[in-house]
Write an enzyme that holds these catalytic residues in place. Structure first.
Site, short mmCIF file in Angstrom:
data_model
loop_
_atom_site.label_atom_id
_atom_site.label_comp_id
_atom_site.label_asym_id
_atom_site.label_seq_id
_atom_site.Cartn_x
_atom_site.Cartn_y
_atom_site.Cartn_z
N ASP A 46 0.83 -1.20 0.00
CA ASP A 46 0.00 0.00 0.00
C ASP A 46 0.87 1.26 0.00
OD1 ASP A 46 -2.75 1.01 0.19
OD2 ASP A 46 -2.16 1.75 2.15
N ASP A 64 -11.44 1.86 -0.46
CA ASP A 64 -11.56 3.27 -0.10
C ASP A 64 -12.59 4.03 -0.93
OD1 ASP A 64 -9.73 3.30 1.98
OD2 ASP A 64 -8.03 3.75 0.68
N GLU A 78 0.45 -0.10 -4.90
CA GLU A 78 -0.61 0.92 -5.00
C GLU A 78 0.08 2.24 -5.30
OE1 GLU A 78 -2.20 4.27 -4.07
OE2 GLU A 78 -1.77 3.48 -2.07
#
Length: 478
Positions: free
Chosen positions: A281, A376, A328
């Site tokens: 991430d 998200d 990401e």
């Protein structure tokens, strides 16, 4: 080979015990994924949940949360006799209540457990005992962050002492981690035999209240009492006008580099045992990271600081040349982030919901993870519902022009995502089932309810439409 993946946290799976676990529903999902033609199951971090039940504020980057232990599998092993159901029909997870419900069964299983060679081998790994001690001392100190413990307990990691009456609790916590590891590895092996790979999620940062920071304090920017001097986050963006103040301590990259990046090598080595693919991430922080003074209440005040990304990834790939990492790389990034990514041929991400424009051709390339949305984002259904009538009409014309004729708008977007050149197209379960924002997993910049609470009641809707999903994947030739 191009592959289709499904994104759903283990916690969100159906369960007769209030939360998804490593038991029957996980195995059932694997079978359904195979039948539909999916090749990848993407999950969220399995680590012990921290503040706000967030999987991105864990107590450890190696340990797993006891919530995921399957009571049914414990029963099959003869470690517990019988169970009652709990919140079986709930579509929201009540974390505190589930913990209280499960604990007596886990204690019963511990009392009936007989140590064997596999157990002894597992607990011989140093982190297992350290985490058990960390959690035991945390409970002893009223569940406060380790920085607030009494001095003797706080310094155990540097000056170990006999815990005496707490040793049984330490043994219990080691048992919990062993059962989690055992159940998870068996599930992963089953998935792999069915042709399903599992993509794990590795947060770039760890929480201050974690074994990671407690046991490696010199690797973070902390004051003499162990409190962060600087914290992580991102400046104001699409999600928040005041930025996102995550609160995680910032790495002391100079000391991390001096130590040969052993902290990162260790994390990645262990996670590669758990998952086929590791998604990291917030990749941009390996290039530059937002450094916020801990005294600031928002993420507005901070500065971009360069990180030793090339030194780190050179070390990673020299040590683990076959490790499978995806990253990401979303947001408003400087070009150097993409240069770093491409230097190591890392697979990045694209969120179609955010990049879709019916008036423009979307950049399409193979080395990509294409998503309709992530944990998200809004669900596709709610995103579409909030568009103006003009925008909706524009999108309908675009899809009709390109041969997408599904009656449900979100299905057109899903097919469009599956049809991209991306080597992996990932669809969140909430989009596949056409859910609205009542099922949204997380709203960045907010903490606690209703984040991370959505749970499926059952697989009926998925099963009823499995032929549709299969035909969509076949159409995309994945």
């Amino acid at each position: 080979m191009r592959k289709a993946g499904l994104l759903i946290p283990v916690a969100s799976l159906p369960s007769p015990y209030g939360i998804g676990d490593f038991g029957k529903s996980s195995y059932q999902l694997v079978d359904l994924l195979k039948k539909a033609g999916f090749k990848i199951w993407q999950i969220l971090p399995l680590n012990p949940l921290g503040f706000g039940n967030s999987p991105y504020q864990p107590y450890s980057s190696k340990a797993m949360d006891e919530l995921y232990i399957s009571l049914d599998l414990l029963k099959e092993e003869g470690l517990i006799k019988k169970t009652k159901t709990f919140n079986k029909a709930a579509d929201k997870i009540a974390y505190g209540d589930v913990r209280k419900f499960k604990e007596p069964y886990l204690r019963e299983a511990f009392s009936n457990f007989k140590k064997d060679k596999d157990y002894e081998e597992f607990v011989s790994d140093q982190w297992v005992r350290q985490f058990a001690v960390f959690l035991t001392l945390k409970h002893k100190n009223n569940n406060q962050c380790w920085t607030e413990w009494n001095k003797k307990d706080k310094e155990w990691i540097k000056k170990p002492f006999d815990l005496k009456e707490l040793n049984d609790e330490v043994e219990y916590q080691m048992f919990i981690q062993y059962i989690l590891y055992k159940q998870w590895i068996e599930l992963r092996q089953y998935a792999n035999k069915q042709g399903i790979e599992i993509m794990g999620d590795l947060p770039i940062y760890v929480g201050i209240d974690s074994l990671d920071v407690w046991s490696y304090q010199k690797g973070f920017l902390l004051d003499k009492d162990g409190r962060p001097t600087f914290i992580a986050g991102v400046p104001p963006d699409f999600f928040s006008a005041t930025g996102q103040r995550w609160g995680n301590p910032i790495y002391d990259w100079k000391k991390q580099k001096k130590d040969g990046f052993t902290f990162w090598l260790d994390r990645l080595s262990y996670n590669s045992k758990l998952f086929d693919i590791v998604r990291i991430d917030h990749f941009r922080a390996f290039d530059t990271y937002w450094k916020i003074p801990a005294s600031c209440e928002t993420a507005i005040d901070g500065e971009w600081v360069e990180a030793p990304g090339y030194d780190l990834f050179d070390t990673i790939y020299k040590t683990y040349p076959d490790i499978r990492i995806v990253v990401e790389d979303l947001g408003d990034l400087r070009p150097e982030v993409f240069t770093l990514r491409d230097h190591y041929d890392l697979t990045g991400m694209r969120i179609v919901q955010c990049s879709f424009d019916p008036d423009k051709e979307m950049e399409d390339r193979e080395n990509l993870l294409a998503y309709t949305g992530t944990h998200d984002n809004q669900t596709l259904r709610s995103w579409y519902a909030e568009l103006s009538d003009l925008e909706k009409n524009h999108i309908r014309k675009f899809f009709k022009r390109h041969g997408y004729n599904y009656p449900v708008p979100s299905l057109n977007m899903i097919q469009y995502t599956l049809d991209t050149k991306a080597k992996i197209a990932v669809i969140p379960m909430i989009d596949l089932l056409n859910k609205n924002d009542s099922c949204r997993l997380n709203r960045p910049g907010t903490v606690g309810d209703p984040n991370w609470q959505w749970k499926m009641k059952d697989f009926k809707e998925f099963e009823n439409n499995i032929e549709l999903y299969s035909s969509m994947i076949k159409r995309a030739k994945r």
